[in-house]
Design a protein around this motif. Structure first.
Motif, PDB file in Angstrom:
ATOM      1  N   ASP A 276      36.905  52.091  20.596  1.00  0.00           N
ATOM      2  CA  ASP A 276      38.020  51.897  21.517  1.00  0.00           C
ATOM      3  C   ASP A 276      38.198  50.407  21.794  1.00  0.00           C
ATOM      4  OD1 ASP A 276      40.025  52.330  23.254  1.00  0.00           O
ATOM      5  OD2 ASP A 276      38.869  53.443  24.743  1.00  0.00           O
ATOM      6  N   ILE A 277      39.350  50.070  22.376  1.00  0.00           N
ATOM      7  CA  ILE A 277      39.598  48.669  22.740  1.00  0.00           C
ATOM      8  C   ILE A 277      38.630  48.200  23.814  1.00  0.00           C
ATOM      9  CG2 ILE A 277      41.285  49.185  24.566  1.00  0.00           C
ATOM     10  CD1 ILE A 277      42.851  46.753  23.626  1.00  0.00           C
ATOM     11  N   THR A 278      38.035  49.153  24.529  1.00  0.00           N
ATOM     12  CA  THR A 278      37.123  48.786  25.613  1.00  0.00           C
ATOM     13  C   THR A 278      35.872  48.079  25.112  1.00  0.00           C
ATOM     14  OG1 THR A 278      36.075  50.974  25.528  1.00  0.00           O
ATOM     15  CG2 THR A 278      37.926  50.695  27.048  1.00  0.00           C
ATOM     16  N   ASN A 279      35.534  48.241  23.835  1.00  0.00           N
ATOM     17  CA  ASN A 279      34.301  47.597  23.350  1.00  0.00           C
ATOM     18  C   ASN A 279      34.452  46.088  23.183  1.00  0.00           C
ATOM     19  OD1 ASN A 279      35.702  47.191  20.973  1.00  0.00           O
ATOM     20  ND2 ASN A 279      34.549  48.715  19.798  1.00  0.00           N
TER      21      ASN A 279
ATOM     22  N   PHE B 186      35.593  44.317  25.740  1.00  0.00           N
ATOM     23  CA  PHE B 186      35.449  43.828  27.109  1.00  0.00           C
ATOM     24  C   PHE B 186      34.056  44.143  27.628  1.00  0.00           C
ATOM     25  CE2 PHE B 186      39.893  44.394  26.333  1.00  0.00           C
ATOM     26  CZ  PHE B 186      40.533  43.384  27.031  1.00  0.00           C
ATOM     27  N   THR B 187      33.624  43.381  28.614  1.00  0.00           N
ATOM     28  CA  THR B 187      32.299  43.622  29.206  1.00  0.00           C
ATOM     29  C   THR B 187      32.365  43.942  30.695  1.00  0.00           C
ATOM     30  OG1 THR B 187      32.043  41.229  29.576  1.00  0.00           O
ATOM     31  CG2 THR B 187      31.114  42.140  27.543  1.00  0.00           C
ATOM     32  N   LEU B 188      33.464  43.558  31.365  1.00  0.00           N
ATOM     33  CA  LEU B 188      33.491  43.734  32.817  1.00  0.00           C
ATOM     34  C   LEU B 188      34.929  43.718  33.332  1.00  0.00           C
ATOM     35  CD1 LEU B 188      31.719  43.660  35.526  1.00  0.00           C
ATOM     36  CD2 LEU B 188      32.176  41.203  35.517  1.00  0.00           C
ATOM     37  N   ILE B 189      35.201  44.547  34.327  1.00  0.00           N
ATOM     38  CA  ILE B 189      36.457  44.473  35.083  1.00  0.00           C
ATOM     39  C   ILE B 189      36.098  44.548  36.558  1.00  0.00           C
ATOM     40  CG2 ILE B 189      38.716  45.485  35.559  1.00  0.00           C
ATOM     41  CD1 ILE B 189      38.625  46.805  32.850  1.00  0.00           C
ATOM     42  N   ASN B 190      36.519  43.558  37.317  1.00  0.00           N
ATOM     43  CA  ASN B 190      36.359  43.553  38.767  1.00  0.00           C
ATOM     44  C   ASN B 190      37.733  43.426  39.418  1.00  0.00           C
ATOM     45  OD1 ASN B 190      33.604  43.801  38.710  1.00  0.00           O
ATOM     46  ND2 ASN B 190      33.187  41.640  39.122  1.00  0.00           N
ATOM     47  N   ARG B 191      37.943  44.156  40.481  1.00  0.00           N
ATOM     48  CA  ARG B 191      39.201  44.040  41.233  1.00  0.00           C
ATOM     49  C   ARG B 191      38.976  43.124  42.429  1.00  0.00           C
ATOM     50  NH1 ARG B 191      41.425  48.667  43.553  1.00  0.00           N
ATOM     51  NH2 ARG B 191      39.370  49.629  43.733  1.00  0.00           N
ATOM     52  N   VAL B 192      39.724  42.041  42.479  1.00  0.00           N
ATOM     53  CA  VAL B 192      39.613  41.076  43.579  1.00  0.00           C
ATOM     54  C   VAL B 192      40.680  41.441  44.610  1.00  0.00           C
ATOM     55  CG1 VAL B 192      39.571  38.633  44.195  1.00  0.00           C
ATOM     56  CG2 VAL B 192      38.885  39.342  41.892  1.00  0.00           C
ATOM     57  N   THR B 193      40.273  42.152  45.635  1.00  0.00           N
ATOM     58  CA  THR B 193      41.245  42.649  46.615  1.00  0.00           C
ATOM     59  C   THR B 193      41.694  41.577  47.594  1.00  0.00           C
ATOM     60  OG1 THR B 193      39.468  43.428  48.057  1.00  0.00           O
ATOM     61  CG2 THR B 193      40.355  44.994  46.453  1.00  0.00           C
ATOM     62  N   LYS B 194      40.909  40.504  47.707  1.00  0.00           N
ATOM     63  CA  LYS B 194      41.327  39.388  48.557  1.00  0.00           C
ATOM     64  C   LYS B 194      40.654  38.109  48.080  1.00  0.00           C
ATOM     65  CE  LYS B 194      41.810  37.827  53.351  1.00  0.00           C
ATOM     66  NZ  LYS B 194      41.517  38.118  54.782  1.00  0.00           N
ATOM     67  N   LEU B 195      41.432  37.041  48.004  1.00  0.00           N
ATOM     68  CA  LEU B 195      40.863  35.740  47.674  1.00  0.00           C
ATOM     69  C   LEU B 195      41.641  34.664  48.420  1.00  0.00           C
ATOM     70  CD1 LEU B 195      42.883  34.079  45.483  1.00  0.00           C
ATOM     71  CD2 LEU B 195      42.025  35.831  43.957  1.00  0.00           C
ATOM     72  N   LYS B 196      40.986  33.555  48.657  1.00  0.00           N
ATOM     73  CA  LYS B 196      41.629  32.391  49.267  1.00  0.00           C
ATOM     74  C   LYS B 196      41.542  31.235  48.282  1.00  0.00           C
ATOM     75  CE  LYS B 196      39.820  29.556  52.405  1.00  0.00           C
ATOM     76  NZ  LYS B 196      39.307  28.967  53.665  1.00  0.00           N
ATOM     77  N   GLU B 197      42.690  30.659  47.984  1.00  0.00           N
ATOM     78  CA  GLU B 197      42.741  29.535  47.055  1.00  0.00           C
ATOM     79  C   GLU B 197      43.197  28.290  47.791  1.00  0.00           C
ATOM     80  OE1 GLU B 197      44.614  28.475  42.666  1.00  0.00           O
ATOM     81  OE2 GLU B 197      45.778  29.670  44.072  1.00  0.00           O
ATOM     82  N   THR B 198      42.491  27.193  47.578  1.00  0.00           N
ATOM     83  CA  THR B 198      42.876  25.897  48.133  1.00  0.00           C
ATOM     84  C   THR B 198      43.312  24.992  46.990  1.00  0.00           C
ATOM     85  OG1 THR B 198      41.261  26.121  49.931  1.00  0.00           O
ATOM     86  CG2 THR B 198      42.129  23.918  49.497  1.00  0.00           C
ATOM     87  N   ILE B 199      44.514  24.445  47.102  1.00  0.00           N
ATOM     88  CA  ILE B 199      45.078  23.588  46.063  1.00  0.00           C
ATOM     89  C   ILE B 199      45.265  22.193  46.640  1.00  0.00           C
ATOM     90  CG2 ILE B 199      47.000  23.241  44.468  1.00  0.00           C
ATOM     91  CD1 ILE B 199      47.521  26.248  44.636  1.00  0.00           C
ATOM     92  N   ALA B 200      44.694  21.194  45.988  1.00  0.00           N
ATOM     93  CA  ALA B 200      44.775  19.808  46.457  1.00  0.00           C
ATOM     94  C   ALA B 200      45.526  18.969  45.432  1.00  0.00           C
ATOM     95  CB  ALA B 200      43.376  19.231  46.679  1.00  0.00           C
ATOM     96  N   LEU B 201      46.338  18.035  45.926  1.00  0.00           N
ATOM     97  CA  LEU B 201      47.064  17.099  45.071  1.00  0.00           C
ATOM     98  C   LEU B 201      46.204  15.862  44.867  1.00  0.00           C
ATOM     99  CD1 LEU B 201      49.771  16.293  43.649  1.00  0.00           C
ATOM    100  CD2 LEU B 201      50.427  15.222  45.816  1.00  0.00           C
TER     101      LEU B 201
ATOM    102  N   GLU C  65      41.815  53.246  34.608  1.00  0.00           N
ATOM    103  CA  GLU C  65      42.844  54.119  34.035  1.00  0.00           C
ATOM    104  C   GLU C  65      44.199  53.429  33.916  1.00  0.00           C
ATOM    105  OE1 GLU C  65      42.323  55.261  38.444  1.00  0.00           O
ATOM    106  OE2 GLU C  65      41.060  54.696  36.727  1.00  0.00           O
ATOM    107  N   ASN C  66      44.375  52.315  34.629  1.00  0.00           N
ATOM    108  CA  ASN C  66      45.628  51.561  34.538  1.00  0.00           C
ATOM    109  C   ASN C  66      45.496  50.323  33.657  1.00  0.00           C
ATOM    110  OD1 ASN C  66      46.833  53.341  36.372  1.00  0.00           O
ATOM    111  ND2 ASN C  66      46.205  52.105  38.136  1.00  0.00           N
ATOM    112  N   PHE C  67      44.341  49.652  33.737  1.00  0.00           N
ATOM    113  CA  PHE C  67      44.197  48.364  33.076  1.00  0.00           C
ATOM    114  C   PHE C  67      44.196  48.471  31.550  1.00  0.00           C
ATOM    115  CE2 PHE C  67      41.524  44.903  31.374  1.00  0.00           C
ATOM    116  CZ  PHE C  67      42.278  43.821  31.791  1.00  0.00           C
ATOM    117  N   PHE C  68      43.397  49.353  30.995  1.00  0.00           N
ATOM    118  CA  PHE C  68      43.309  49.426  29.540  1.00  0.00           C
ATOM    119  C   PHE C  68      44.607  49.893  28.885  1.00  0.00           C
ATOM    120  CE2 PHE C  68      38.624  49.497  30.368  1.00  0.00           C
ATOM    121  CZ  PHE C  68      38.338  48.327  29.677  1.00  0.00           C
ATOM    122  N   PRO C  69      45.358  50.811  29.467  1.00  0.00           N
ATOM    123  CA  PRO C  69      46.686  51.097  28.892  1.00  0.00           C
ATOM    124  C   PRO C  69      47.616  49.885  28.917  1.00  0.00           C
ATOM    125  CG  PRO C  69      46.004  52.908  30.297  1.00  0.00           C
ATOM    126  CD  PRO C  69      44.990  51.821  30.469  1.00  0.00           C
TER     127      PRO C  69
END
Length: 632
Positions: free
Chosen positions: A384-387, A389-404, A557-561
């Motif tokens: 299968d296509i899954t072989n 890949f090694t990992l899937i994690n769902r990041v339900t919340k993250l904070k990103e700081t962007i500096a110029l 069930e959603n990601f691999f399709p």
């Protein structure tokens, strides 16, 4: 100029210091340097900057600045007059400095050129030819160089073919009705005239200069002397100040994208190992405990007293040692000293990414970062296509700081890296970068969600070491060497181009299913030696917000399709067979750094791609012979 509303996030990216912004009325202005950002309408400096401070000690330490500050928001003072103590507001009437640029205008009736002051708030000027007051139109061209300078186009010098001309006659911008620069000409009252043909042409790979000598530099002087950049930095507030510059300038349209390329660096918030300290840091941030307040105290005991006064009573429940650790974190004292040195030998972004990767592979549940494990390779199917890949994690919340950290003009590539790049950027952003009070950079923080997944490093290494893959990829390496553009060698690996292309096609497919448009979804690549991961996420303070649709697509069930559909679509581009054949033979895109990739199949909006839509090639994914997803 008239007041021009801008979003705070735009001031850190698209419209930072030195950039040009176009008003709804069509007038263009330049954002002033950081030295004058925190001043009120009476030009008095604002001293209480604590509410604008962003707590990201890891990023602050790597950039070696005292503070990261959010751009100020505008609070009109008239709304709070006579409103009582309950509505007392601080930091009112703070304006971001805007300077009129370009300063040359022409009369819409007689086409006579006039020069205005940068401080002029209106485009209404007295026309010397019409003898009447007219609403002038700004000229469409400016002159920029690769060292970051920007100047008015030398109209007087161009028409007289002499950069040292003394003629002060009236000039007119005349059009003969065509659609090219040949139809535009400048005419002086001394009867000299000259068309604008060639002013926007920039020659590359010449023997005179590795960056090329522009046609403007070659042709401006009739005596054959090369015209060099005058070295103007008008965002400092004056057209008189300039520095020596050896670059050859080129004329560009003032609204062209290559007038301003911001250099930004972003960091995703990473939690510490101690959950108690983590909660204390959250408490400090909510209650305005910043490094500025802590620096006012002479010793650690005094700092603890300040913290306890500013925080709610529940801080008494925490251990003294945890409070001390949280204070050290806010001050940047817990950062690895070796990490501070690595910025000067390696790319800053790589150091940040390495730590982020190590964190995102684990399950995390903190206030600013929540990562849930969804799937790992122990559940992969053999055929299968899954072989892959090694990992899937769902990041339900993250904070990103962007500096110029600075900006470029004409090109996004920069020969400098590490400390040199940051120091050069600060010299562009600040008129006086060496002052202690100017040891800060603008930044903003946004919250989002995403999907983090990794590919099998072993399978990627085995694939890119195949003779046919190496033979095919050598053509891209050859094209990159011929381009004359400095390229990070770590990117020029088959697996990195593969990962980048995979991220693009998955984002395109996710945009059709998750509820976000593709401009709101971004990629974050983790492509170090032992890291082959992708974070596809949304972190936008704009209208899209964060609704959970992207995280939902991270379920197995959603990601691999989605991946299956994306790869299947990548097998055929609407521009094929042209896209595939050109990609395999001569390459395409800027400097031919792409293979089989174009706007019809692989490109994303500029807000989504980290590498400017370069180093993309569908062939590495789907080719029947060398495609990674076509081999077992």
């Amino acid at each position: 100029m008239k007041d021009l509303p801008l979003r705070r996030g735009q001031l850190v990216t698209t419209f930072g210091p030195g950039s040009l912004v176009i008003s709804p009325e069509g007038e263009s202005a330049m954002i002033g340097s950081l030295d004058k950002w925190y001043y009120d309408k009476n030009e008095n400096p604002i001293n209480a900057l604590d509410e604008f401070e962003i707590q990201e000690p890891r990023l602050r330490s790597l950039l070696r600045v005292d503070k990261l500050l959010m751009p100020p928001d505008f609070r009109p003072s008239y709304k709070y007059k006579n409103a009582g103590d309950a509505l007392t507001q601080t930091n009112t009437d703070i304006y971001i400095p805007l300077l009129r640029f370009p300063t040359w205008h022409y009369c819409p009736v007689c086409k006579t050129l006039h020069q205005s002051e940068m401080s002029n708030r209106t485009s209404w000027l007295d026309c010397k030819s019409c003898k009447d007051r007219r609403k002038m139109i700004q000229v469409p061209f400016v002159m920029v160089c690769s060292h970051g300078h920007i100047s008015d186009f030398p109209w007087r010098e161009w028409v007289h073919k002499d950069e040292n001309t003394t003629c002060n006659g009236q000039m007119r911008l005349i059009t003969t009705g065509g659609a090219t620069l040949d139809s535009l000409k400048v005419r002086c009252s001394c009867n000299k005239e000259r068309p604008l043909r060639g002013i926007m042409t920039r020659k590359n790979n010449t023997t005179d200069d590795e960056e090329g000598i522009s046609e403007l530099s070659k042709r401006l002087n009739e005596n054959g002397n090369l015209f060099k950049c005058p070295g103007h930095k008008p965002w400092y507030g004056s057209l008189e100040e300039k520095e020596n510059c050896t670059s050859y300038p080129v004329a560009v349209l003032k609204n062209s994208i290559n007038v301003y390329y911001p250099n930004t660096i972003s960091a995703i918030y990473l939690p510490g190992e101690n959950p108690e300290v983590e909660r204390l840091i959250d408490m400090f941030e909510r209650n305005g405990v910043t490094s500025s307040w802590l620096n006012m105290a002479e010793n650690l005991d005094k700092k603890i007293e300040i913290v306890k006064k500013m925080c709610p009573p529940e801080i008494q429940e925490y251990n003294q040692s945890d409070i001390e650790l949280a204070i050290l974190y806010i001050e940047g004292g817990m950062d690895d000293e070796q990490a501070e040195e690595k910025i000067y030998s390696k790319n800053t972004e790589k150091e940040l990414r390495k730590r982020e990767f190590e964190t995102l592979v684990n399950e995390i549940d903190t206030r600013n970062l929540k990562v849930r494990k969804e799937w790992d390779s122990s559940n992969a199917e053999v055929d299968d296509i899954t072989n892959k890949f090694t990992l899937i994690n769902r990041v339900t919340k993250l904070k990103e700081t962007i500096a110029l950290t600075g900006f470029n003009r004409l090109t996004t590539n920069d020969d400098e890296s590490g400390r040199g790049k940051v120091e050069r950027g600060k010299k562009l952003l600040f008129k006086n970068p060496d002052l202690q009070e100017n040891n800060w950079l603008p930044a903003y923080k946004v919250y989002g969600e995403g999907i983090f997944f990794t590919l099998s490093v072993e399978k990627l290494i085995a694939w890119e070491q195949r003779h046919d893959v190496k033979s095919y990829f050598n053509s891209l390496i050859t094209r990159s060497e011929k381009s004359g553009v400095r390229i990070d060698e770590s990117i020029l690996r088959p697996r990195n181009v593969l990962i980048h292309t995979l991220a693009h096609i998955i984002i395109d497919e996710l945009a059709l299913t998750c509820g976000y448009n593709s401009a709101s979804i971004r990629e974050r690549l983790y492509i170090n030696d032992e890291q082959c991961g992708i974070l596809i996420y949304t972190s936008s303070g704009d209208i899209d917000g964060t609704f959970g649709g992207l995280v939902r697509m991270g379920k197995k069930e959603n990601f691999f399709p989605v991946v299956d559909k994306a790869i299947d679509k990548a097998r055929w581009c609407s521009s094929d067979p042209v896209c595939s054949e050109i990609g395999k033979s001569s390459g395409q895109g800027v400097n031919n750094l792409n293979g089989a990739a174009c706007h019809s199949c692989s490109y994303l909006p500029e807000t989504s791609c980290e590498l400017g839509n370069l180093f993309l090639d569908r062939t590495l994914l789907i080719d029947p012979k060398i495609g990674f997803f076509n081999i077992s």
